[in-house]
Each structure stands twice: as structure tokens, then as C-alpha cells.
Design a protein around this motif. Structure first.
Motif, mmCIF file in Angstrom:
data_model
loop_
_atom_site.group_PDB
_atom_site.id
_atom_site.type_symbol
_atom_site.label_atom_id
_atom_site.label_comp_id
_atom_site.label_asym_id
_atom_site.label_seq_id
_atom_site.Cartn_x
_atom_site.Cartn_y
_atom_site.Cartn_z
ATOM 1 N N PRO A 115 0.828 -1.217 0.000
ATOM 2 C CA PRO A 115 0.000 0.000 0.000
ATOM 3 C C PRO A 115 0.859 1.263 0.000
ATOM 4 O O PRO A 115 1.899 1.323 0.663
ATOM 5 N N SER A 116 0.427 2.259 -0.740
ATOM 6 C CA SER A 116 1.153 3.526 -0.758
ATOM 7 C C SER A 116 1.058 4.187 0.611
ATOM 8 O O SER A 116 0.023 4.133 1.278
ATOM 9 N N GLY A 117 2.140 4.789 1.018
ATOM 10 C CA GLY A 117 2.185 5.447 2.318
ATOM 11 C C GLY A 117 2.567 4.539 3.460
ATOM 12 O O GLY A 117 2.692 5.000 4.599
ATOM 13 N N ILE A 118 2.779 3.246 3.179
ATOM 14 C CA ILE A 118 3.114 2.315 4.255
ATOM 15 C C ILE A 118 4.467 2.659 4.867
ATOM 16 O O ILE A 118 4.712 2.394 6.052
ATOM 17 N N ASP A 119 5.362 3.264 4.080
ATOM 18 C CA ASP A 119 6.666 3.644 4.620
ATOM 19 C C ASP A 119 6.517 4.737 5.675
ATOM 20 O O ASP A 119 7.155 4.691 6.737
ATOM 21 N N HIS A 120 5.657 5.726 5.395
ATOM 22 C CA HIS A 120 5.452 6.801 6.369
ATOM 23 C C HIS A 120 4.708 6.296 7.608
ATOM 24 O O HIS A 120 5.032 6.676 8.739
ATOM 25 N N LEU A 121 3.719 5.445 7.395
ATOM 26 C CA LEU A 121 2.956 4.931 8.534
ATOM 27 C C LEU A 121 3.812 4.024 9.412
ATOM 28 O O LEU A 121 3.680 4.033 10.639
ATOM 29 N N SER A 122 4.692 3.244 8.805
ATOM 30 C CA SER A 122 5.577 2.393 9.603
ATOM 31 C C SER A 122 6.571 3.243 10.393
ATOM 32 O O SER A 122 6.944 2.896 11.519
ATOM 33 N N MET A 123 6.983 4.371 9.804
ATOM 34 C CA MET A 123 7.866 5.281 10.532
ATOM 35 C C MET A 123 7.129 5.906 11.708
ATOM 36 O O MET A 123 7.675 6.035 12.815
ATOM 37 N N SER A 124 5.873 6.284 11.483
ATOM 38 C CA SER A 124 5.064 6.830 12.570
ATOM 39 C C SER A 124 4.879 5.797 13.674
ATOM 40 O O SER A 124 4.941 6.121 14.868
ATOM 41 N N LEU A 125 4.662 4.548 13.279
ATOM 42 C CA LEU A 125 4.510 3.475 14.265
ATOM 43 C C LEU A 125 5.785 3.301 15.082
ATOM 44 O O LEU A 125 5.727 3.095 16.305
ATOM 45 N N ALA A 126 6.936 3.384 14.427
ATOM 46 C CA ALA A 126 8.203 3.232 15.146
ATOM 47 C C ALA A 126 8.376 4.343 16.181
ATOM 48 O O ALA A 126 8.777 4.088 17.330
ATOM 49 N N TYR A 127 8.062 5.584 15.784
ATOM 50 C CA TYR A 127 8.133 6.684 16.747
ATOM 51 C C TYR A 127 7.139 6.469 17.888
ATOM 52 O O TYR A 127 7.438 6.751 19.057
ATOM 53 N N ALA A 128 5.936 5.977 17.558
ATOM 54 C CA ALA A 128 4.918 5.757 18.583
ATOM 55 C C ALA A 128 5.368 4.695 19.582
ATOM 56 O O ALA A 128 5.178 4.847 20.798
ATOM 57 N N VAL A 129 5.957 3.624 19.077
ATOM 58 C CA VAL A 129 6.468 2.578 19.967
ATOM 59 C C VAL A 129 7.565 3.141 20.860
ATOM 60 O O VAL A 129 7.613 2.852 22.072
ATOM 61 N N GLU A 130 8.434 3.956 20.287
ATOM 62 C CA GLU A 130 9.473 4.600 21.094
ATOM 63 C C GLU A 130 8.850 5.418 22.219
ATOM 64 O O GLU A 130 9.277 5.348 23.383
ATOM 65 N N GLY A 131 7.813 6.195 21.882
ATOM 66 C CA GLY A 131 7.160 7.018 22.895
ATOM 67 C C GLY A 131 6.505 6.198 23.986
ATOM 68 O O GLY A 131 6.620 6.520 25.180
ATOM 69 N N VAL A 132 5.818 5.128 23.605
ATOM 70 C CA VAL A 132 5.154 4.273 24.594
ATOM 71 C C VAL A 132 6.180 3.638 25.530
ATOM 72 O O VAL A 132 6.007 3.609 26.761
ATOM 73 N N LEU A 133 7.257 3.139 24.960
ATOM 74 C CA LEU A 133 8.274 2.472 25.777
ATOM 75 C C LEU A 133 8.911 3.434 26.773
ATOM 76 O O LEU A 133 9.137 3.082 27.940
ATOM 77 N N PHE A 134 9.187 4.659 26.331
ATOM 78 C CA PHE A 134 9.822 5.607 27.245
ATOM 79 C C PHE A 134 8.823 6.188 28.243
ATOM 80 O O PHE A 134 9.205 6.566 29.350
ATOM 81 N N PHE A 135 7.555 6.261 27.859
ATOM 82 C CA PHE A 135 6.542 6.759 28.798
ATOM 83 C C PHE A 135 6.396 5.805 29.979
ATOM 84 O O PHE A 135 6.212 6.232 31.124
ATOM 85 N N TYR A 136 6.474 4.499 29.704
ATOM 86 C CA TYR A 136 6.368 3.503 30.769
ATOM 87 C C TYR A 136 7.747 2.993 31.197
ATOM 88 O O TYR A 136 7.897 1.845 31.615
ATOM 89 N N HIS A 137 8.718 3.880 31.081
ATOM 90 C CA HIS A 137 10.105 3.561 31.399
ATOM 91 C C HIS A 137 10.553 4.300 32.660
ATOM 92 O O HIS A 137 11.724 4.264 33.015
ATOM 93 N N LEU A 138 9.597 4.976 33.317
ATOM 94 C CA LEU A 138 9.966 5.968 34.323
ATOM 95 C C LEU A 138 9.643 5.561 35.753
ATOM 96 O O LEU A 138 9.945 6.306 36.682
#
Length: 281
Positions: A123-146
Motif C-alpha cells: 500500500p502507498s504510504g506504508i513507509d510513512h505509517l511504519s515510521m510513525s509506528l516506530a516513533y509511537a512505539v518509542e514514545g510508549v516504551l519511554f513513557f512507561y520507562h519511568l
């Protein structure tokens, strides 16, 4: 990641890609300002073979796979690839496993970049959405890292989340607006913030030089790091302005040179013809 190299490694990876994006999109922006449409591939005029090679090889996607996997290996070498301690039956170095998960999602984003570059039926745009997902996972992990951390440690990671959140949003919007350059420039800016802030966090929590330890419960230190975070943003904005200014002037100089060559082309042919006629006479 519980040491200085563990923070410097992801910081360096973010800085590498963010600086590349800054230069890449500055070139494209300068080209559009000049009325041209430029592809994202940057080639040297005098290196056609290299250009053809780079245009066929998805270098950015491959680097997005290779670099996170390098960080992943570093985390797992420290954790000995063990999730549950066989002796105690307890989880073993979960912090490293969280960072491993973050690296995996960024590598997955690189995998989709490669598929897009190879024109795979995805699907077109899957590269951008996967990048957004990677950033989101990073945010979730660090939010519950404290949990259970010192106040200054918590403040440092919360400030990091302020740089992650815009990357999540902007990367998602890029899937629907792939031709705009403002969104990727914003992504590059906040990825730069992440890169420099990872280094800052490592420098504060794990000073590389002895005798420079920070008081992790000091209110003044917490006030300072909030101010320092704003300084990081300001410095990055200035850096991006300098990069764009340099790129724009280089582009304008090349366009001027190209225009001069086009103007002199017919004149040179006329002079050559006149010289040949005079020799015949």
C-alpha cells in the motif's frame, strides 16, 4: 542502555538520519524555489555510474535496517539474549529488551522503505505509517520507562517525549501528503532534537568523566534541563536555517552557471562557424 554509550548510540543514529534528511529536503526545497522538480536522489554530475548505482539501491532503507540492528545487537549482548533469568525465574534486564523493541520497529520501517524503493506491491504510504509506528512505539516504551526513577531522570525522559510526539503526528500526515516538504522538514527537526537530547540525557545520567555527577533530586537541575531542552530546539532551528541557506546559495550558483552555459552555447557555435569560414577564405 543504562550507560553513556547506550544513550549515545541511538542519539547518533537519530542525528545521522536527521542531518541527511535536512540536507536532502533542503536540496529539494531549493529546487522547488527555483521552479524545478527534483527527485529525492542526490547525485553528483561527474559521477554517472555512482548515480545509477545509488538510484537503484535503496540506501536509506538499508541504513535504517542496518543501524538499528547494530544497536539491537549491542543491547542483546549486554542482556545475553536472556529474557527470563533461569536461576531466579525473574525478568532479566527488561530495559534492554525495551530498547531492543524500539530498534526492531525502526528496522521494520527501513524494511518497508526498501519495499517501496523496489516497487513491491504494498500500500502507498506504508513507509510513512511504519515510521510513525516506530516513533509511537518509542514514545510508549519511554513513557512507561519511568517508574521508580529519580525526579531528574523522569524529567529528562518526559522532555524526550515532547520531541517524539510531533514525529508520530507528522510521519502519519506524510502518508496523506507525500509531496509536501514542510512535513518532512518538521520530522527532521524533531528527530534532530531526539538525537541531541539522547546525548544530553546520557551526559547527565551517566557522565563520561568522573567528578561531574548531577544531583538527580535537585529542583534547580530540573529547571535547568527544561531550559536546556529549549536551547536544543533553538540551536537545531539555527542549524537547519544555516544548512538551507548554504544549499540554496549553492543551488543558485549552479543554476546561474547552467544558464550562462546555455546562453554561450549558440554564441560559441556561431563563433566556431565564423572561424571556419575565415580559414576557408
Amino acid at each position: 542502555m543504562g550507560n553513556f554509550p547506550g544513550h549515545a548510540t541511538p542519539g547518533s543514529i537519530f542525528l545521522f538520519f536527521a542531518i541527511w534528511w535536512t540536507i536532502r529536503y533542503s536540496v529539494m526545497w531549493a529546487s522547488r524555489m527555483g521552479g524545478r522538480k527534483t527527485s529525492s536522489a542526490v547525485c553528483w554530475k561527474n559521477a554517472p555510474l555512482l548515480c545509477r548505482f545509488l538510484s537503484r539501491v535503496p540506501m536509506e532503507g538499508l541504513c535504517k535496517i542496518l543501524f538499528p540492528l547494530t544497536g539491537l545487537l549491542g543491547e542483546q549482548m549486554a542482556a545475553h539474549w536472556t529474557l527470563i533469568d533461569p536461576v531466579t525465574g525473574q525478568f532479566h534486564m527488561l530495559g534492554n529488551w525495551q530498547h531492543t523493541t524500539m530498534y526492531l520497529f525502526f528496522a521494520l520501517s527501513g524494511f518497508f522503505d526498501v519495499l517501496i524503493a523496489l516497487k513491491a506491491p504494498v500500500p502507498s504510504g506504508i513507509d510513512h505509517l511504519s515510521m510513525s509506528l516506530a516513533y509511537a512505539v518509542e514514545g510508549v516504551l519511554f513513557f512507561y520507562h519511568l517508574h521508580g526513577r529519580a525526579d531528574l531522570d523522569v524529567r529528562l525522559h518526559k522532555l524526550l517525549l515532547l520531541a517524539v510526539a510531533p514525529c508520530v503526528t507528522v510521519s502519519s500526515l506524510e502518508a496523506w501528503r507525500p509531496n509536501t516538504l514542510l512535513l518532512p522538514m518538521v520530522r527532521a527537526a524533531f528527530t534532530l532534537v531526539q538525537g541531541t537530547w539522547f546525548w544530553q540525557v546520557g551526559w547527565i545520567l551517566y557522565p563520561p568523566f568522573p567528578g561531574h555527577e548531577w544531583d538527580l533530586e535537585s529542583h534547580e537541575n530540573m529547571m535547568f534541563v527544561s531550559t536546556a531542552f529549549c536551547w536544543h530546539i533553538l540551536g537545531i532551528l539555527l542549524f537547519m536555517c544555516v544548512v538551507y541557506t548554504v544549499v540554496y546559495h549553492i543551488y543558485q550558483a549552479k543554476e546561474k552557471q547552467r544558464g550562462t552555459e546555455l546562453e554561450l552555447g549558440p554564441l560559441s557555435s556561431h563563433m566556431l562557424q565564423a572561424h571556419s569560414d575565415s580559414e576557408l577564405d
